[in-house]
Design a protein around this motif. Structure first.
Motif, PDB file in Angstrom:
ATOM      1  N   UNK A 106       0.810  -1.208   0.000  1.00 41.85           N
ATOM      2  CA  UNK A 106       0.000   0.000   0.000  1.00 41.85           C
ATOM      3  C   UNK A 106       0.849   1.265   0.000  1.00 41.85           C
ATOM      4  N   UNK A 107       2.128   1.151   0.207  1.00 39.89           N
ATOM      5  CA  UNK A 107       2.979   2.325   0.108  1.00 39.89           C
ATOM      6  C   UNK A 107       3.022   2.845  -1.330  1.00 39.89           C
ATOM      7  N   UNK A 108       2.837   1.967  -2.291  1.00 43.49           N
ATOM      8  CA  UNK A 108       2.800   2.368  -3.679  1.00 43.49           C
ATOM      9  C   UNK A 108       1.380   2.761  -4.056  1.00 43.49           C
ATOM     10  N   UNK A 109       1.221   3.617  -5.098  1.00 42.97           N
ATOM     11  CA  UNK A 109      -0.141   3.962  -5.534  1.00 42.97           C
ATOM     12  C   UNK A 109      -0.954   2.712  -5.839  1.00 42.97           C
ATOM     13  N   UNK A 110      -2.215   2.706  -5.456  1.00 47.40           N
ATOM     14  CA  UNK A 110      -3.041   1.512  -5.591  1.00 47.40           C
ATOM     15  C   UNK A 110      -3.248   1.107  -7.043  1.00 47.40           C
ATOM     16  N   UNK A 111      -3.170   2.070  -7.965  1.00 53.03           N
ATOM     17  CA  UNK A 111      -3.375   1.761  -9.379  1.00 53.03           C
ATOM     18  C   UNK A 111      -2.060   1.756 -10.149  1.00 53.03           C
ATOM     19  N   UNK A 112      -0.967   1.423  -9.482  1.00 52.79           N
ATOM     20  CA  UNK A 112       0.338   1.487 -10.129  1.00 52.79           C
ATOM     21  C   UNK A 112       0.452   0.486 -11.276  1.00 52.79           C
ATOM     22  N   UNK A 113      -0.264  -0.652 -11.192  1.00 61.31           N
ATOM     23  CA  UNK A 113      -0.192  -1.630 -12.272  1.00 61.31           C
ATOM     24  C   UNK A 113      -0.712  -1.043 -13.579  1.00 61.31           C
ATOM     25  N   UNK A 114      -1.822  -0.319 -13.514  1.00 61.40           N
ATOM     26  CA  UNK A 114      -2.396   0.244 -14.729  1.00 61.40           C
ATOM     27  C   UNK A 114      -1.661   1.482 -15.204  1.00 61.40           C
ATOM     28  N   UNK A 115      -0.819   2.059 -14.332  1.00 65.55           N
ATOM     29  CA  UNK A 115      -0.083   3.259 -14.701  1.00 65.55           C
ATOM     30  C   UNK A 115       1.311   2.954 -15.223  1.00 65.55           C
ATOM     31  N   UNK A 116       2.004   2.015 -14.594  1.00 66.90           N
ATOM     32  CA  UNK A 116       3.417   1.790 -14.892  1.00 66.90           C
ATOM     33  C   UNK A 116       3.647   0.805 -16.025  1.00 66.90           C
ATOM     34  N   UNK A 117       2.586   0.365 -16.710  1.00 67.29           N
ATOM     35  CA  UNK A 117       2.795  -0.623 -17.768  1.00 67.29           C
ATOM     36  C   UNK A 117       3.544  -0.040 -18.957  1.00 67.29           C
ATOM     37  N   UNK A 118       3.605   1.280 -19.091  1.00 67.75           N
ATOM     38  CA  UNK A 118       4.358   1.856 -20.201  1.00 67.75           C
ATOM     39  C   UNK A 118       5.859   1.818 -19.929  1.00 67.75           C
ATOM     40  N   UNK A 119       6.254   1.442 -18.716  1.00 65.25           N
ATOM     41  CA  UNK A 119       7.664   1.369 -18.367  1.00 65.25           C
ATOM     42  C   UNK A 119       8.143  -0.076 -18.223  1.00 65.25           C
ATOM     43  N   UNK A 120       7.451  -0.995 -18.869  1.00 65.05           N
ATOM     44  CA  UNK A 120       7.886  -2.390 -18.862  1.00 65.05           C
ATOM     45  C   UNK A 120       7.202  -3.111 -20.020  1.00 65.05           C
ATOM     46  N   UNK A 121       7.775  -4.237 -20.428  1.00 66.23           N
ATOM     47  CA  UNK A 121       7.241  -4.985 -21.553  1.00 66.23           C
ATOM     48  C   UNK A 121       5.897  -5.633 -21.253  1.00 66.23           C
ATOM     49  N   UNK A 122       5.672  -5.984 -20.006  1.00 64.15           N
ATOM     50  CA  UNK A 122       4.426  -6.651 -19.677  1.00 64.15           C
ATOM     51  C   UNK A 122       4.331  -6.930 -18.194  1.00 64.15           C
ATOM     52  N   UNK A 123       3.226  -7.515 -17.750  1.00 63.10           N
ATOM     53  CA  UNK A 123       2.979  -7.708 -16.316  1.00 63.10           C
ATOM     54  C   UNK A 123       3.952  -8.650 -15.630  1.00 63.10           C
ATOM     55  N   UNK A 124       4.657  -9.509 -16.385  1.00 64.99           N
ATOM     56  CA  UNK A 124       5.617 -10.413 -15.747  1.00 64.99           C
ATOM     57  C   UNK A 124       6.720  -9.634 -15.037  1.00 64.99           C
ATOM     58  N   UNK A 125       7.035  -8.442 -15.527  1.00 65.30           N
ATOM     59  CA  UNK A 125       8.111  -7.635 -14.939  1.00 65.30           C
ATOM     60  C   UNK A 125       7.637  -6.844 -13.726  1.00 65.30           C
ATOM     61  N   UNK A 126       6.328  -6.791 -13.490  1.00 64.19           N
ATOM     62  CA  UNK A 126       5.797  -5.911 -12.455  1.00 64.19           C
ATOM     63  C   UNK A 126       6.236  -6.327 -11.055  1.00 64.19           C
ATOM     64  N   UNK A 127       6.267  -7.625 -10.770  1.00 68.68           N
ATOM     65  CA  UNK A 127       6.586  -8.070  -9.420  1.00 68.68           C
ATOM     66  C   UNK A 127       7.958  -7.609  -8.965  1.00 68.68           C
TER      67      UNK A 127
END
Length: 459
Positions: A106-127
């Protein structure tokens, strides 16, 4: 019964000057819940009375002023904490043995997944990326608060189209500039936090300002340069350490500058969220930047570029050690396409360092068409709606050789819904090169970068 009103309106309702209403037991107000955005109330309450005469560095009439320090100036002196025997702390040993006590997500923005996808190839890199972000938040409390708020609003506009552009949190971005300007690094974890702050601030600036992104990024890299050797040894830090170096190298390739940091790969098989499987190509691209810069001063030998070209032609990502099975089919296709485009684009750049612009150049045209063909094959396999992100540099070089509808290409290269300000220069530059060719210009292509429309460089 009327819905109860919060004592303090959330940030969104406050900026829109609307009544902030929250249902009993709900975690978000009615307006934020309907818009699917994070419901936060993190702004400071204005104090009573006349405001103090303190102008925040970076704010001028509500606008973010570019943090444009001279790159040639050495970074501020930093001191490193020492062990009792006076030796530097062995970061690698400690990081390899301790268990990270990370804060809750929760320290990160709650919608960070939908926001930061332009800075990675895909959701596998999110973790891995989010865990590294949480680690920075834990080690440097408060350092990234403002830039997270600024990026959240700018991406809510540019990525999700949920906010109007006038509601971007410029003041939080300016406060992040102040923090970066007043950097105090005493240990490697501080350097990692500031490296994250700098690249996030550069990303924010790229969305709302036409220039200044490279200055922010290169100043940040200069500040943390003394700590890079320690950071590069820790795989856990790679989601933060590789991307800004990649961006700087790409900028230097087009502007004939020497990158701030020469990349060091601490292990084989690194797959980065932005550089993908091109990561192992970065040291050679750094050498090409050095050659191009020295070429301006006639301080290089012909065999230097021959050796670099041989390395590029022989380069191929060793997929046997990359563990690509953990990524989705679209992610793998994107990274393979990016790698092919970068290899060809680098050969095209080398060609243009050897030969000036002319009316006819079959070699340059063939290389440019090969780059665009790789893009076309990606769309044919992935579908017309798929976006090939992190391929701007090779696409940009190809468009300087082969006339192609520029706007359509950019739309297929990003998930952004709104066009950031920085794209104006990128879109205008191919037309400028075409005009110079018709006017009889016969110098090197990269010489036009200094005289043409200002534009940023992105991977």
């Amino acid at each position: 019964m009327p819905l109860p009103t919060q004592h303090k309106a959330c940030d969104l309702c406050y900026t829109r000057k609307r009544r902030c209403v929250i249902r009993p037991g709900a975690a978000a107000c009615v307006r934020c819940e309907k818009s699917s955005v994070a419901c936060t109330a993190s702004r400071q309450q204005p104090r009573a009375g006349r405001p103090p005469n303190r102008e925040l560095a970076g704010v001028a009439k509500g606008s973010l002023v570019v943090f444009d320090l001279a790159i040639s100036r050495p970074p501020r002196p930093v001191t490193e904490s020492r062990d009792q025997d006076g030796s530097p702390p062995k970061l690698l040993a400690s990081v390899g043995t301790i268990h990270y006590e990370l804060p809750p997500p929760t320290r990160l923005p709650s919608n960070i997944d939908s926001l930061s996808d332009i800075y990675m190839f895909g959701p596998t890199f999110a973790g891995d990326f989010h865990r590294a972000l949480e680690y920075c938040c834990h080690q440097s409390p408060g350092l990234l608060d403002e830039i997270f708020r600024a990026l959240e609003t700018s991406l809510a506009w540019a990525r999700l189209a949920l906010l109007p552009v006038e509601h971007i949190d410029i003041k939080s971005g300016a406060e992040s500039v102040r923090k970066l300007h007043n950097v105090q690094i005493t240990k490697t974890h501080d350097a990692l936090g500031y490296l994250m702050l700098g690249q996030a601030l550069a990303a924010f600036n790229s969305l709302i300002m036409p220039t200044g992104t490279a200055s922010i990024l290169r100043c940040t890299l200069s500040m943390v340069h003394a700590w890079y050797s320690e950071i590069a040894r820790v795989p856990f830090f790679e989601p933060i350490s590789i991307a800004p170096i990649f961006w700087d190298i790409v900028w230097c390739l087009l502007h004939r500058e020497v990158p701030v940091i020469k990349p060091v790969l601490g292990r084989k098989g690194v797959v980065d969220r932005v550089a993908g499987i091109c990561t192992s190509l970065l040291p050679t691209l750094y050498d090409l930047c050095v050659y191009s810069s020295q070429l301006q001063d006639c301080r290089v030998h012909d065999d230097t570029i021959d050796g670099i070209e041989q390395q590029i032609r022989a380069w191929t990502p060793d997929e046997s050690g990359l563990a690509l099975g953990q990524y989705s089919a679209l992610e793998v296709l994107s990274m393979r396409t990016q790698a092919a485009m970068y290899k060809t684009a680098t050969l095209l750049l080398i060609h243009r360092l050897r030969y000036p612009l002319g009316t006819e150049d079959p070699t340059a045209k063939a290389l440019a068409e090969e780059i665009l063909e790789a893009r076309s094959q990606f769309s044919a396999v992935a579908g017309p709606s798929a976006k090939l992100q992190h391929s701007v540099f090779p696409t940009f070089l190809a468009l300087l050789e082969v006339p192609t509808p520029v706007i359509t290409v950019w739309e297929n290269s990003t998930c952004l819904r709104a066009r950031p300000v920085c794209m104006d220069g990128l879109v205008a530059f191919p037309g400028y090169v075409c005009e110079q060719r018709r006017a009889g210009f016969n110098g090197l292509l990269l010489d036009l970068v200094k005289t043409g429309p200002t534009f940023p460089s992105f991977p």
